[in-house]
Enzyme design. Sequence first.
Site, PDB file in Angstrom:
ATOM      1  N   SER C  51      81.039  68.277 -39.845  1.00 15.36           N
ATOM      2  CA  SER C  51      81.896  68.807 -38.776  1.00 15.36           C
ATOM      3  C   SER C  51      81.160  69.045 -37.462  1.00 15.36           C
ATOM      4  O   SER C  51      81.792  69.221 -36.428  1.00 15.36           O
ATOM      5  CB  SER C  51      82.551  70.117 -39.224  1.00 15.36           C
ATOM      6  OG  SER C  51      83.232  69.936 -40.440  1.00 15.36           O
ATOM      7  N   ILE C  53      79.383  71.686 -36.538  1.00 17.04           N
ATOM      8  CA  ILE C  53      79.673  73.035 -36.038  1.00 17.04           C
ATOM      9  C   ILE C  53      78.395  73.879 -36.037  1.00 17.04           C
ATOM     10  O   ILE C  53      77.642  73.863 -37.004  1.00 17.04           O
ATOM     11  CB  ILE C  53      80.693  73.755 -36.964  1.00 17.04           C
ATOM     12  CG1 ILE C  53      81.973  72.935 -37.088  1.00 17.04           C
ATOM     13  CG2 ILE C  53      80.987  75.167 -36.464  1.00 17.04           C
ATOM     14  CD1 ILE C  53      82.778  72.843 -35.833  1.00 17.04           C
ATOM     15  N   HIS C  55      77.865  77.396 -36.523  1.00 18.82           N
ATOM     16  CA  HIS C  55      78.761  78.438 -37.017  1.00 18.82           C
ATOM     17  C   HIS C  55      78.502  79.784 -36.357  1.00 18.82           C
ATOM     18  O   HIS C  55      77.476  79.987 -35.709  1.00 18.82           O
ATOM     19  CB  HIS C  55      78.626  78.547 -38.542  1.00 18.82           C
ATOM     20  CG  HIS C  55      79.336  77.426 -39.256  1.00 18.82           C
ATOM     21  ND1 HIS C  55      80.697  77.381 -39.377  1.00 18.82           N
ATOM     22  CD2 HIS C  55      78.859  76.299 -39.840  1.00 18.82           C
ATOM     23  CE1 HIS C  55      81.045  76.276 -40.030  1.00 18.82           C
ATOM     24  NE2 HIS C  55      79.939  75.595 -40.320  1.00 18.82           N
ATOM     25  N   LYS C 256      85.537  76.390 -46.077  1.00 22.16           N
ATOM     26  CA  LYS C 256      85.950  77.048 -44.845  1.00 22.16           C
ATOM     27  C   LYS C 256      87.262  76.466 -44.338  1.00 22.16           C
ATOM     28  O   LYS C 256      87.756  76.871 -43.304  1.00 22.16           O
ATOM     29  CB  LYS C 256      84.848  76.906 -43.795  1.00 22.16           C
ATOM     30  CG  LYS C 256      83.542  77.586 -44.204  1.00 22.16           C
ATOM     31  CD  LYS C 256      82.525  77.581 -43.070  1.00 22.16           C
ATOM     32  CE  LYS C 256      81.275  78.362 -43.414  1.00 22.16           C
ATOM     33  NZ  LYS C 256      80.290  77.608 -44.200  1.00 22.16           N
ATOM     34  N   CYS C 408      85.104  51.946 -23.772  1.00 29.00           N
ATOM     35  CA  CYS C 408      85.841  53.119 -24.240  1.00 29.00           C
ATOM     36  C   CYS C 408      85.009  54.391 -24.100  1.00 29.00           C
ATOM     37  O   CYS C 408      85.501  55.425 -23.689  1.00 29.00           O
ATOM     38  CB  CYS C 408      86.264  52.947 -25.695  1.00 29.00           C
ATOM     39  SG  CYS C 408      87.187  51.441 -26.019  1.00 29.00           S
ATOM     40  N   CYS C 441      88.529  51.540 -29.305  1.00 27.37           N
ATOM     41  CA  CYS C 441      88.630  50.162 -29.809  1.00 27.37           C
ATOM     42  C   CYS C 441      87.743  49.957 -31.018  1.00 27.37           C
ATOM     43  O   CYS C 441      87.793  48.901 -31.649  1.00 27.37           O
ATOM     44  CB  CYS C 441      88.354  49.137 -28.715  1.00 27.37           C
ATOM     45  SG  CYS C 441      86.641  48.607 -28.560  1.00 27.37           S
ATOM     46  N   CYS C 446      82.971  45.410 -27.938  1.00 25.57           N
ATOM     47  CA  CYS C 446      81.536  45.430 -27.604  1.00 25.57           C
ATOM     48  C   CYS C 446      80.629  44.960 -28.721  1.00 25.57           C
ATOM     49  O   CYS C 446      79.456  44.714 -28.492  1.00 25.57           O
ATOM     50  CB  CYS C 446      81.119  46.820 -27.141  1.00 25.57           C
ATOM     51  SG  CYS C 446      81.351  48.102 -28.387  1.00 25.57           S
TER      52      CYS C 446
END
Lengths: 132, 418, 479
Positions: C51, C53, C55, C256, C408, C441, C446
């Site tokens: 994730s 994160i 925390h 979590k 992109c 994309c 690319c």
Amino acid sequence: MSEELICITCPLGCRLSVDRQPDGGLAVTGNRCPRGVKYANEELLAPRRVVSATAAVEGGAACSGNPGGLCAVSRLPVRSSAAYPKQGVPELLEAIYALRVSLPVSRGDVLIKDFKGSGVDVIATRTLKRVE
Amino acid sequence: MKDLTFDSVVIGGGAAGMAAALELDRAGFSCAIVEREEALGGILTQCIHNGFGLIEFNEELSGPEFAEKIEERLAGTGITSFTGATVMELDASGDIKTLYCYTGAHGVMRLSARVVVLAMGCRERNRGNIRIPGDRPAGVYTAGLAQRLVNIEGFVPGKDVVIIGSGDIGLIMARRMSWIGCKVHAVVEILPYPSGLTRNIVQCLHDFGIPLYLSHLTTNIVGRERVEGVEITPIENGATRYDKAFTIPCDTVLLSVGLVPENELSKMAGVELNPMTNGPVADSMLMTNVPGVFACGNVLHVHDLVDYVVEEARRAGAHAARWLKGERPKAEARVKAGPNVRYCAPSRVDLHAANKLYMRTLIVKNDATLEVKVNNRVVKSVKKNHIQPSEMIAVELGPKDLEFAVGAPDPVVELSIS
Amino acid sequence: MKTGSNRYDVCVIGAGVCGANIARRLSAYELDVALVDKEADVSFGTSKANSGIVHGGFHHNKKYLKARLELQGMMMFDRLQQELDFPFKRCGIVVAALHEDEMRAIEQLYMQGVDNGVIGIEMCSRERMLELEPKLNPDTLGGLWVPGGGIVEPYRFVFALVESARKNGVEIMTGFKVEHAARAGDEWTVRAADGRVVKARYVVNAAGLYADEVSRAFGAEEFEIKPRKGEYYLLDRLTKAKPERVIFPVPTSVSKGMLVIPTVEGTVLIGPTAEAVDDKADLATTREQLEKILSSARAMVPSVSEYDVITSFAGLRPTLEEDFYIEPSAKAPALIQVAGIQSPGLTASPAIGEYVKDLLKKEGLRLSEKSDYDPFVGKRPHVKDLTPYEVDKLAQADPAYANMICRCEKVSEAEIVQAIRAGHTTLDGIKYFTRAQMGRCQGGFCTYKIIKIIMRETGLSWDEITKNGDGSRILKDAL
């Protein structure tokens, strides 16, 4: 026994049923217009295809855009100048793959003339410059 | 920083961009084309197959030929082309639009223009967009990427191929991969009918004995490092029959699951989009809601034939030139997609001019009728032999068709199919 | 920097976020350190798919080592970012309660956070929650606000740590799958599957999912790492569902929960699921789990739409027991076990580096500071973050800065080349380093350019281009 095929002359896509007659002719049903009969005759008696492929270019990089960029390409697009008998397509492809085209080349350049006496040529479909 | 001023700038150097630029040039306006690839021609340069140009050139051409023939028209004009140049910022808020183009050759260039024509084309939907679960191995490519690798770079992405989606690019790639000695094991389509042209079904699948699985959902991609197979599941009467799922072994999956107009720059410029097309909402001049910003080709809506792209782009270029001369439509009517119509483009018609609209239907039907209503009154009815979602339908509406709308408050033109 | 010898003071096995932090921390001392990993590039295991994160320090009780390391680690990120220039932002964390009974859990989290000494933690009313995060479901009843929580690009963090470690003399060996270890005298001989050998006085087992197998190879503790899969969806940066804060649901006993995360780079990540799996290489996403993600994310942020999905992926948490297992082996000498580092492992990882350094010292490793230790790595410009004027200036020195490869994510050719020169020569390595192929994309435009740049820069031939190492070849033939 009938052979089934889809007419591709127009987007309607008629499903044709074709029976071979004793005289070698074809009896076509399922068509909504005469073009279906013509298509069935061509497709079953003498099918042809336009062939497109790429050929190797000799002497390395070719370029159609900014030199020095990432545009260097090693293949030249080609096609048959007209539809070629379908069963001979693999042979035609072999001949295209065996080509070594030297640069520069212009769109429309004939790379193989009158393949196997068919009257069909193989032509370049893109102009490629040579880059140093 | 290089600072250049033009009357108009066209973003995108494919068929649409070149065609629009040519019209602006012809009307006497200076014009620059900005193209992110190293060469002009857009996606056509990798579409080496035949089938382009019947309308525009009256002959069947391959993509590179079509592109080159359009490009040749640029010679002798005043059009400036920048290739390898990516527009990274577009400020269209004022009378003078500013574009920042990043180029390997000239660094960053600032272009200023009174008119901007959007002609960026579209991109392919990918695995994430259609949410195919499973492993994430090498060997999953969009059909267009595979086409680029094979046709221009000369690389073969895989030997045993399954193609997801029966769009034309996928079908064309089925034949292309077969012709370079690969085995195409299946084409899998979620809908009950193929998305591509019948012609391509016959010549790209039947010719090679490639099975087409209609009403089949791709439910898993298998393979830790490189693709090893694809699991597909039949859909019967609307129900996904997981109990009937089966796996087709392969080393490569090509995705041909639709195209999306590439409008990120348009959004940056404040252009309003139509959720049905993912392209800009355009008025009768093919101008977006941002004054001076026009749109054409696949960035406006995904076309079926490049010939129509060119036709539409030419109109956009000509309208843009007229707009630069100060011409404006006197009165417009809103265009509404009625029953069985997915969308119409543009979204407005000029009540006093000849209009051309492109539309797409939601249904497959023989002997259909296209009906045009102006303020709920039928003004035109056209018979169509055959309609299907993969083919665009063109409609022309002139001042005579639209006369009931003149003077009416908020006039509406509704297109429907039955 | 060592040359020619394969003898080291310390060999760190596993170049994920733990191994990289440990190796970098050790690189500040007069030590010869090797960092080995079985994958083709660093950060290719658990550290690449999580994730991301940092925390807030309120999810776990202080009695756990993991909570203490989390609290310590989360405070270290600001300085690390200054030194290592990786994407990190303290955007804050909200925990949203959608049901009355969840408010009680919020209160407990709050108390735990206060007890843990979390700075700025707040209990929030509905109004406060919606003010902090307007994208939240208006039916939110209330929640928790932790301003110190944040987001980080985990692979970029690892890449930067490894680069810093390398700069300070650590030797990095990829494709080094530890197969066998034997101790003779005061030295371990660690042999890889491909026959390479590293000799080291101390070894750190930071092998993530494979820490159990490495432990076995050393004749150390028997334990079993159980992979727990987490699946994610990534949403386009233009999604309307992009929140300002990390949004957590109220946690359950096992996880979590599924989050809505505004990534540092501007996309949105939703997930993860939590599902025990048997296979450590099982990174497959599944229909059922992905549906769960969408519905869970929509419960918190109603504007989440499947049309914004650009890709899905899965990561595996290396679970062992409730707490982290970071101890000297009781069975094998001079071996430090760093195992079972699941959430909040990324947050804790800088503190784990510190902690393991201290353990090694206790085990007798002499630490004397290097006079020439340089904690900084050079800042790399990213075209995406620069104005046109800045890019133009860069392009005057190196035109490749204005040659855009990935439209992109706005990645230039110069950045691709830097990735390759930093040792990332697979498509995935370049993706994680530069973000090219990571956008909407997904490499459709690319990939061919990147393949050509890799070939040009490295001299690799087409059949040596891989997605993420041997077995994942991109191309099968050339015409």
